[in-house]
Design a protein around this motif. Structure first.
Motif, PDB file in Angstrom:
ATOM      1  N   PHE A 172       0.582  -1.127  -0.083  1.00  0.00           N
ATOM      2  CA  PHE A 172       0.133  -0.219   0.141  1.00  0.00           C
ATOM      3  C   PHE A 172       1.432   1.489   0.274  1.00  0.00           C
TER       4      PHE A 172
ATOM      5  N   PRO B  73      -3.062   9.182   7.237  1.00  0.00           N
ATOM      6  CA  PRO B  73      -2.241   8.666   6.407  1.00  0.00           C
ATOM      7  C   PRO B  73      -3.479   7.997   5.826  1.00  0.00           C
TER       8      PRO B  73
ATOM      9  N   GLN C 165      -3.088 -11.085   1.882  1.00  0.00           N
ATOM     10  CA  GLN C 165      -4.679 -10.739   0.358  1.00  0.00           C
ATOM     11  C   GLN C 165      -5.532 -11.260   1.654  1.00  0.00           C
ATOM     12  N   GLY C 166      -6.415  -9.957   2.569  1.00  0.00           N
ATOM     13  CA  GLY C 166      -8.203 -11.109   2.978  1.00  0.00           C
ATOM     14  C   GLY C 166      -7.420 -11.499   3.819  1.00  0.00           C
TER      15      GLY C 166
ATOM     16  N   LEU D  42      -4.604  -3.518  -7.603  1.00  0.00           N
ATOM     17  CA  LEU D  42      -5.936  -3.824  -7.673  1.00  0.00           C
ATOM     18  C   LEU D  42      -6.631  -2.495  -7.269  1.00  0.00           C
TER      19      LEU D  42
ATOM     20  N   ALA E 115     -12.009  -7.105   2.462  1.00  0.00           N
ATOM     21  CA  ALA E 115     -10.891  -8.665   3.043  1.00  0.00           C
ATOM     22  C   ALA E 115     -11.591  -9.058   1.629  1.00  0.00           C
ATOM     23  N   ASN E 116     -12.355  -9.652   0.799  1.00  0.00           N
ATOM     24  CA  ASN E 116     -12.415 -11.146   0.576  1.00  0.00           C
ATOM     25  C   ASN E 116     -12.423 -10.152  -0.918  1.00  0.00           C
ATOM     26  N   THR E 117     -12.890  -8.961  -1.410  1.00  0.00           N
ATOM     27  CA  THR E 117     -12.343  -8.318  -3.040  1.00  0.00           C
ATOM     28  C   THR E 117     -10.666  -7.388  -2.791  1.00  0.00           C
ATOM     29  N   GLY E 118      -9.856  -7.181  -1.954  1.00  0.00           N
ATOM     30  CA  GLY E 118      -8.990  -6.544  -1.986  1.00  0.00           C
ATOM     31  C   GLY E 118      -8.847  -6.346  -0.720  1.00  0.00           C
ATOM     32  N   ASN E 119      -7.725  -5.045  -0.237  1.00  0.00           N
ATOM     33  CA  ASN E 119      -7.663  -4.653   0.920  1.00  0.00           C
ATOM     34  C   ASN E 119      -7.801  -3.311   1.177  1.00  0.00           C
ATOM     35  N   GLN E 120      -8.789  -2.448   1.904  1.00  0.00           N
ATOM     36  CA  GLN E 120      -8.200  -0.674   2.447  1.00  0.00           C
ATOM     37  C   GLN E 120      -8.278  -0.625   3.504  1.00  0.00           C
ATOM     38  N   PHE E 121      -7.040  -0.412   4.231  1.00  0.00           N
ATOM     39  CA  PHE E 121      -7.149   0.356   5.698  1.00  0.00           C
ATOM     40  C   PHE E 121      -7.538   2.204   5.728  1.00  0.00           C
ATOM     41  N   TYR E 122      -8.193   2.613   6.702  1.00  0.00           N
ATOM     42  CA  TYR E 122      -8.892   3.722   6.694  1.00  0.00           C
ATOM     43  C   TYR E 122      -8.230   4.426   7.745  1.00  0.00           C
ATOM     44  N   PHE E 123      -7.546   5.375   7.813  1.00  0.00           N
ATOM     45  CA  PHE E 123      -6.730   5.753   8.837  1.00  0.00           C
ATOM     46  C   PHE E 123      -8.073   7.648   9.485  1.00  0.00           C
TER      47      PHE E 123
ATOM     48  N   GLU F 162     -13.042  -4.953  10.162  1.00  0.00           N
ATOM     49  CA  GLU F 162     -12.366  -4.971  11.090  1.00  0.00           C
ATOM     50  C   GLU F 162     -11.591  -4.434  11.755  1.00  0.00           C
TER      51      GLU F 162
ATOM     52  N   TYR G 100      -2.696   0.661  -4.120  1.00  0.00           N
ATOM     53  CA  TYR G 100      -2.503  -0.609  -3.648  1.00  0.00           C
ATOM     54  C   TYR G 100      -2.574  -2.069  -4.574  1.00  0.00           C
TER      55      TYR G 100
ATOM     56  N   LYS H 215     -10.779  -1.827   8.550  1.00  0.00           N
ATOM     57  CA  LYS H 215     -10.105  -1.782   7.351  1.00  0.00           C
ATOM     58  C   LYS H 215     -11.314  -3.138   6.887  1.00  0.00           C
TER      59      LYS H 215
ATOM     60  N   TYR I 298      -0.030   5.440   0.926  1.00  0.00           N
ATOM     61  CA  TYR I 298      -0.606   6.243   1.830  1.00  0.00           C
ATOM     62  C   TYR I 298       0.056   7.622   2.128  1.00  0.00           C
TER      63      TYR I 298
ATOM     64  N   PHE J  29      -8.153  -1.634  14.387  1.00  0.00           N
ATOM     65  CA  PHE J  29      -6.834  -1.876  14.471  1.00  0.00           C
ATOM     66  C   PHE J  29      -6.348  -0.593  15.170  1.00  0.00           C
TER      67      PHE J  29
ATOM     68  N   ILE K 198      -9.781  -8.529  16.926  1.00  0.00           N
ATOM     69  CA  ILE K 198     -10.603  -9.738  16.636  1.00  0.00           C
ATOM     70  C   ILE K 198      -9.434 -10.296  17.794  1.00  0.00           C
TER      71      ILE K 198
END
Lengths: 116, 111
Positions: A33, A43, A98-99, A55, B93-101, B32, A48, B90, A35, B34, B51
């Motif tokens: 990733f 961030p 991933q995932g 993707l 999870a199944n289509t990609g990963n994105q983390f927002y802060f 999810e 990604y 986050k 940011y 964090f 988790i």
């Protein structure tokens, strides 16, 4: 290496110059990733990769920003014709799977870009 | 839209006092969450994840889906807890990963 490595740590560019920021993720990490972190902000997601595939690039602020990860390991974020508003810390992070549930991000130290 | 809100930019507590850093999220799916921490001159690092239901450095955080919150708590703050804290969501999870802060909370523990 033991962690995510970014270079350079600091970059000063004159407005209009092109810059390239490098990220070396943790070996074996599938996800990568980028940011952008402006002063006093959290961030902000840019893009990604899963292995070499980009993707999601929905966070790239303009077509002057371009990222690549051609062999699924090292990644480069390129900014063309830099503007003052591009001044920020650019963070790279990698993730093991991933995932996967609970798989966290591991961050590099960032590259602080200053555009004068 | 996915959003993370940390309402406090700055938080100061005395050593030994309880501390709570607030985080609220907006997400239509199963989240999810964090907490990340950044100590002075160090990189951003994971503190804990919901988790795992773990306690790290005396910190805990409980996911409250009814209130859409994931507040970080510690009963007795220590000087070494002074740092910048970011809540992160986050998704995908199944289509990609994105983390927002979130925008972060700067915690100062006063000796």
């Amino acid at each position: 290496g033991a962690g995510v490595s970014q270079s350079p740590r600091y970059k000063v560019a004159k407005r209009g110059q092109d810059v390239a920021l490098r990220c070396d993720p943790i070996s074996g990490h599938v996800s990568l990733f980028w940011y952008q972190q402006a002063l006093g902000q959290g961030p902000e997601f840019l893009t990604y990769f899963q292995n070499e595939a980009q993707l999601d690039k929905s966070g790239l602020p303009s077509d002057r920003f371009f990222a690549e990860r051609p062999e699924g390991s090292v990644s480069t974020l390129k900014i063309q014709r830099t503007q003052q508003e591009d001044s920020a810390v650019y963070l790279c992070a990698s993730s093991r799977l991933q995932g996967s549930v609970g798989s966290p991000l591991h961050f590099g130290n960032g590259t602080r870009l200053t555009v004068t | 839209a996915q959003r993370v809100t940390q309402p406090e930019k700055l938080l100061s507590v005395f050593k030994g006092a309880p501390v709570e850093l607030k985080c609220n999220y907006s997400y239509s799916g199963s989240p999810e969450l964090f907490w990340y921490v950044q100590y002075s001159r160090q990189r951003l690092q994971l503190l804990l994840r919901h988790i795992s239901r773990e306690s790290i450095k005396g910190f805990t955080a409980d996911l409250n889906k009814g209130e859409t919150s994931f507040h970080l708590k510690k009963p007795f703050a220590q000087e070494e807890d002074s740092a910048m804290y970011y809540c992160a969501l986050k998704w995908g999870a199944n289509t990609g990963n994105q983390f927002y802060f979130g925008t972060g909370t700067s915690l100062t523990v006063i000796p």
